[in-house]
Design a protein around this motif. Structure first.
Motif, PDB file in Angstrom:
ATOM      1  N   UNK A   1       0.824  -1.207   0.000  1.00 45.47           N
ATOM      2  CA  UNK A   1       0.000   0.000   0.000  1.00 45.47           C
ATOM      3  C   UNK A   1       0.858   1.258   0.000  1.00 45.47           C
ATOM      4  N   UNK A   2       1.888   1.276   0.838  1.00 43.84           N
ATOM      5  CA  UNK A   2       2.761   2.447   0.890  1.00 43.84           C
ATOM      6  C   UNK A   2       3.497   2.648  -0.429  1.00 43.84           C
ATOM      7  N   UNK A   3       3.944   1.566  -1.043  1.00 40.13           N
ATOM      8  CA  UNK A   3       4.620   1.677  -2.335  1.00 40.13           C
ATOM      9  C   UNK A   3       3.641   2.193  -3.390  1.00 40.13           C
ATOM     10  N   UNK A   4       2.429   1.653  -3.392  1.00 38.34           N
ATOM     11  CA  UNK A   4       1.401   2.109  -4.350  1.00 38.34           C
ATOM     12  C   UNK A   4       1.065   3.583  -4.163  1.00 38.34           C
ATOM     13  N   UNK A   5       1.079   4.023  -2.921  1.00 45.40           N
ATOM     14  CA  UNK A   5       0.677   5.395  -2.608  1.00 45.40           C
ATOM     15  C   UNK A   5       1.860   6.333  -2.414  1.00 45.40           C
ATOM     16  N   UNK A   6       3.011   5.946  -2.908  1.00 42.14           N
ATOM     17  CA  UNK A   6       4.222   6.745  -2.694  1.00 42.14           C
ATOM     18  C   UNK A   6       4.033   8.188  -3.160  1.00 42.14           C
ATOM     19  N   UNK A   7       3.292   8.396  -4.218  1.00 47.19           N
ATOM     20  CA  UNK A   7       3.084   9.762  -4.717  1.00 47.19           C
ATOM     21  C   UNK A   7       2.211  10.590  -3.782  1.00 47.19           C
ATOM     22  N   UNK A   8       1.563   9.945  -2.813  1.00 49.43           N
ATOM     23  CA  UNK A   8       0.685  10.644  -1.877  1.00 49.43           C
ATOM     24  C   UNK A   8       1.271  10.794  -0.478  1.00 49.43           C
ATOM     25  N   UNK A   9       2.474  10.249  -0.267  1.00 48.56           N
ATOM     26  CA  UNK A   9       3.076  10.357   1.063  1.00 48.56           C
ATOM     27  C   UNK A   9       3.748  11.707   1.217  1.00 48.56           C
ATOM     28  N   UNK A  10       4.037  12.065   2.446  1.00 52.83           N
ATOM     29  CA  UNK A  10       4.687  13.343   2.731  1.00 52.83           C
ATOM     30  C   UNK A  10       6.099  13.348   2.145  1.00 52.83           C
ATOM     31  N   UNK A  11       6.628  14.536   1.876  1.00 50.30           N
ATOM     32  CA  UNK A  11       7.990  14.612   1.315  1.00 50.30           C
ATOM     33  C   UNK A  11       9.032  13.919   2.191  1.00 50.30           C
ATOM     34  N   UNK A  12       8.918  14.025   3.493  1.00 47.25           N
ATOM     35  CA  UNK A  12       9.881  13.379   4.388  1.00 47.25           C
ATOM     36  C   UNK A  12       9.827  11.866   4.292  1.00 47.25           C
ATOM     37  N   UNK A  13       8.622  11.326   4.258  1.00 47.06           N
ATOM     38  CA  UNK A  13       8.459   9.878   4.129  1.00 47.06           C
ATOM     39  C   UNK A  13       8.984   9.414   2.776  1.00 47.06           C
ATOM     40  N   UNK A  14       8.670  10.137   1.727  1.00 46.20           N
ATOM     41  CA  UNK A  14       9.151   9.778   0.385  1.00 46.20           C
ATOM     42  C   UNK A  14      10.678   9.757   0.354  1.00 46.20           C
ATOM     43  N   UNK A  15      11.305  10.719   0.998  1.00 48.04           N
ATOM     44  CA  UNK A  15      12.768  10.769   1.030  1.00 48.04           C
ATOM     45  C   UNK A  15      13.335   9.547   1.747  1.00 48.04           C
ATOM     46  N   UNK A  16      12.726   9.166   2.869  1.00 51.58           N
ATOM     47  CA  UNK A  16      13.185   7.979   3.604  1.00 51.58           C
ATOM     48  C   UNK A  16      12.988   6.735   2.744  1.00 51.58           C
ATOM     49  N   UNK A  17      11.833   6.606   2.118  1.00 51.10           N
ATOM     50  CA  UNK A  17      11.566   5.447   1.269  1.00 51.10           C
ATOM     51  C   UNK A  17      12.583   5.376   0.131  1.00 51.10           C
TER      52      UNK A  17
END
Length: 90
Positions: A56-72
């Motif tokens: 789910x998190x991978x699918x929704x990567x474009x919707x996560x916060x910038x900080x979370x996206x950077x960590x991912x």
């Protein structure tokens, strides 16, 4: 949701991110800090199923916060580099 269930859910999400993106089974406190709110907002229906939270998190990567996206992104790059090193060593 009770405080206990929220804590367990956040730990499950963090474990999912750590297992999916890091070469070891290391617990990423940065992933927990940066992505817990996104996991609860975007993927709460998948909790406590770790593989489903991860997907789910991978699918929704474009919707996560910038900080979370950077960590991912950072943890994904580290895992890819580790896999590349492992493949080269064989």
């Amino acid at each position: 949701m009770s405080r206990y269930h929220t804590t367990v859910s956040l730990l499950a999400f963090t474990a999912a991110i750590a297992l999916q993106t890091s070469p070891g089974l290391a617990f990423s406190s940065e992933a927990q800090q940066m992505c817990s709110a996104d996991a609860m907002r975007l993927c709460s229906s998948e909790i406590p199923d770790i593989p489903r939270i991860t997907a789910c998190m991978v699918r929704n990567k474009s919707h996560v916060s910038p900080g979370c996206r950077a960590v991912m992104d950072r943890e994904h790059a580290a895992a890819a580099a580790a896999r590349k090193r492992e493949a080269a060593a064989q």
